[in-house]
Design an enzyme around this catalytic site. Structure first.
Site, short mmCIF file in Angstrom:
data_model
loop_
_atom_site.label_atom_id
_atom_site.label_comp_id
_atom_site.label_asym_id
_atom_site.label_seq_id
_atom_site.Cartn_x
_atom_site.Cartn_y
_atom_site.Cartn_z
N GLY A 1 0.76 -1.24 0.00
CA GLY A 1 0.00 0.00 0.00
C GLY A 1 0.79 1.28 0.00
O GLY A 1 0.20 2.36 -0.09
N CYS B 1 -14.02 3.06 -28.00
CA CYS B 1 -15.35 3.67 -28.10
C CYS B 1 -15.99 3.86 -26.73
O CYS B 1 -16.98 3.21 -26.40
CB CYS B 1 -16.24 2.79 -28.97
SG CYS B 1 -15.49 2.51 -30.55
N TYR C 1 -9.79 4.77 -11.78
CA TYR C 1 -9.53 5.38 -10.46
C TYR C 1 -9.28 6.87 -10.55
O TYR C 1 -8.73 7.46 -9.62
CB TYR C 1 -8.28 4.76 -9.81
CG TYR C 1 -8.17 3.27 -9.90
CD1 TYR C 1 -8.98 2.45 -9.12
CD2 TYR C 1 -7.24 2.69 -10.74
CE1 TYR C 1 -8.85 1.08 -9.20
CE2 TYR C 1 -7.11 1.32 -10.82
CZ TYR C 1 -7.93 0.51 -10.05
OH TYR C 1 -7.80 -0.84 -10.13
N GLU D 1 4.12 -6.46 1.66
CA GLU D 1 3.58 -6.89 0.36
C GLU D 1 3.49 -5.71 -0.61
O GLU D 1 2.40 -5.40 -1.11
CB GLU D 1 2.18 -7.49 0.54
CG GLU D 1 2.12 -8.65 1.50
CD GLU D 1 0.69 -9.00 1.90
OE1 GLU D 1 -0.27 -8.36 1.42
OE2 GLU D 1 0.52 -9.91 2.72
N PRO D 2 4.58 -5.05 -0.91
CA PRO D 2 4.49 -3.89 -1.79
C PRO D 2 4.40 -4.29 -3.25
O PRO D 2 5.05 -5.25 -3.68
CB PRO D 2 5.82 -3.18 -1.53
CG PRO D 2 6.76 -4.31 -1.27
CD PRO D 2 5.96 -5.36 -0.53
N1 LLP Z 1 -1.45 -6.99 -0.50
C1 LLP Z 1 -2.77 -7.12 -0.74
C2 LLP Z 1 -3.54 -8.07 0.07
C3 LLP Z 1 -3.38 -6.35 -1.75
O1 LLP Z 1 -4.68 -6.47 -1.96
C4 LLP Z 1 -2.59 -5.45 -2.52
C5 LLP Z 1 -3.19 -4.64 -3.58
C6 LLP Z 1 -1.22 -5.36 -2.25
C7 LLP Z 1 -0.69 -6.13 -1.22
C8 LLP Z 1 -0.31 -4.45 -3.02
O2 LLP Z 1 -0.65 -3.12 -2.85
P1 LLP Z 1 0.32 -1.96 -3.38
O3 LLP Z 1 1.59 -2.04 -2.57
O4 LLP Z 1 0.57 -2.18 -4.81
O5 LLP Z 1 -0.44 -0.72 -3.13
N2 LLP Z 1 -5.22 -1.45 -9.49
C9 LLP Z 1 -5.16 -0.45 -8.46
C10 LLP Z 1 -4.51 -0.97 -7.22
C11 LLP Z 1 -5.18 -2.20 -6.65
C12 LLP Z 1 -4.49 -2.76 -5.45
C13 LLP Z 1 -5.06 -4.07 -5.05
N3 LLP Z 1 -4.43 -4.70 -3.93
C14 LLP Z 1 -4.46 0.78 -9.01
O6 LLP Z 1 -4.05 0.77 -10.17
O7 LLP Z 1 -4.33 1.79 -8.33
#
Ligand code: LLP
Length: 429
Positions: free
Chosen positions: A239, A359, A332, A289-290
């Site tokens: 996140g 389209c 988004y 979990e990045p």
């Molecule tokens: N762990 C879990 C359980 C998750 O659901 C996610 C992302 C991550 C880790 C990784 O999150 P990050 O570090 O990438 O923020 N498609 C959207 C983002 C969806 C994220 C879904 N889960 C976008 O383009 O903004």
């Protein structure tokens, strides 16, 4: 840092000129910087040095085999959300014993596959799923290493579609119900090994406060679970947000880290400094979990301007990439900087909409944005497209998926071929 900068008025990825790649391989084209991916991974790993930890890259952000291989070679673990992602990790040389399997809807086939491959942990999202996992593991005569995902009911202050840690979201088990669930699992589910606890409150967080709030709220629970059930790890999720605006001029992370305290709400450094002291005495392995942080600013989508259309109300620049190639603005309201591959000589800026050929009125990359003059035939880069770019691309409007290139210094390698029209119908009967 990131690997994109102008040299002699031409945009480069590391030591490779992007216009040359666009000419040679065509557009739309995804280009990634290997050095940037590695730099982000290493910075985060270093920031957590004060606590036993593992960085499990969230494969969903960018699942190209070459990207996964790069991270596997660095010793990364992987956070997966499907059997397909596990398959990719294994193909890329990743170790299933360093994979955590998240997601609210795992199928029997996926559970069996992950058990057989010996993953590190299932991150389970409901009691029903936990009981089913116990049943499937029992049928196979196996024990399923498991963590339950806690929903800490913390507001991540991010876009509503990527906020996951509030009670109204579908994710995780209510904070208040976790202890009871672990008790029942220990008493009734012999094929479950309670190995950890997981949480993830949302994506693209640009402030440290929700992370601190979640960690502080969940710490007593984690201590209790360790004492009572001997859990070994706590995954605090992904996140960490990235800079989308001015990501080119600013050199992303370097610029970011150098901002005065009050102007830099969240940096890798700050993340480590705030969280490590809160985590280091728990005696647990901390998993991260990045996804976006590792690959987001490491990739661009190159596209060519096909036409200019001057409407009554607006000027549109129509490009050859569409929302099927990069859906973040449509889905988004995501902002991606737009940079011409050839730096214009004049400072003139014109308000335009950059739109794709799909389209749909939602098929835009920016609206009313002041941009340098872009003419038909010019190439532009949609910046910060390395995360959730290609990974979310589709064949909508029967458009073949773009090619992907990985740059390492002076070398550019095609890591995924552009789809052909035959690829589009392969598998159809
Ligand atoms: N762990 C879990 C359980 C998750 O659901 C996610 C992302 C991550 C880790 C990784 O999150 P990050 O570090 O990438 O923020 N498609 C959207 C983002 C969806 C994220 C879904 N889960 C976008 O383009 O903004």
């Amino acid at each position: 840092m990131h690997g994109f900068s102008y040299k002699n008025a031409s945009l480069f990825c590391e030591d490779v000129e992007l216009a040359t790649l666009a000419d040679e391989y065509g557009t739309p084209l995804y280009v990634y910087s290997a050095a940037t991916i590695l730099d982000h991974y290493r910075r985060l790993d270093a920031a957590l040095a004060g606590v036993e930890h593992e960085v499990a890259y969230a494969v969903k952000a960018n699942s190209n085999l070459s990207v996964l291989r790069l991270l596997a070679n660095e010793g990364a673990g992987f956070d997966i959300v499907s059997g397909g992602e596990l398959f990719r990790v294994i193909k890329a040389g990743g170790d299933p014993a360093h994979c955590t399997f998240a997601g609210v809807g795992k199928t029997r086939e996926e559970i069996v596959y992950a058990l057989e491959q010996g993953i590190y942990s299932f991150n389970v999202e409901s009691e029903e799923e936990l009981r089913y996992l116990n049943q499937v593991a029992g049928e196979l005569g196996m024990i399923a290493p498991t963590a339950v995902r806690v929903n800490p009911n913390v507001d991540a202050h991010t876009h509503k579609y990527i906020s996951t840690g509030k009670s109204e979201n579908k994710f995780g088990v209510d904070f208040e119900s976790i202890s009871g669930l672990y008790e029942r699992a220990a008493a009734e589910l012999p094929n479950i090994r309670l190995r950890g606890l997981q949480m993830h409150i949302g994506s693209q967080l640009t402030s440290i406060a929700p992370f601190i709030e979640a960690v502080e709220k969940v710490t007593p629970l984690v201590k209790h679970l360790k004492e009572r059930h001997g859990i070994e790890f706590w995954s605090i999720g992904g996140g960490i947000g990235i800079i989308y605006k001015e990501s080119l001029e600013s050199g992303a992370l370097d610029w970011w880290e150098n901002q005065a305290e009050q102007d830099r709400p969240l940096t890798i450094d700050r993340y480590g400094k705030e969280l490590v002291p809160r985590l280091k005495d728990l005696g647990l392995k901390i998993l991260l979990e990045p996804g976006r942080l590792i690959v987001g600013n490491a990739g661009v989508l190159l596209t060519r301007c096909l036409y200019e259309k001057k409407g009554a109300a607006k000027t549109f620049k129509i490009v050859d990439a569409g929302m099927n190639d990069l859906i973040r603005p449509a889905l988004y309201e995501g902002h991606h900087e737009i940079a011409p591959l050839k730096q214009p000589e004049s400072d003139v800026r014109v308000a335009v909409d950059v739109v794709g050929p799909i389209c749909e009125s939602g098929d835009f990359f920016c609206q009313n944005r002041e941009l340098p003059e872009i003419q038909a035939g010019d190439f532009i880069a949609l910046m910060s497209a390395g995360a959730y770019g290609f990974a979310m691309a589709s064949n909508y409007n029967s458009r073949p998926l773009p090619a992907e290139i990985l740059v390492e210094g002076k070398t550019a390698t095609v890591i995924r071929k552009r789809q052909t029209q035959d690829d589009l119908i392969a598998g159809e009967l």
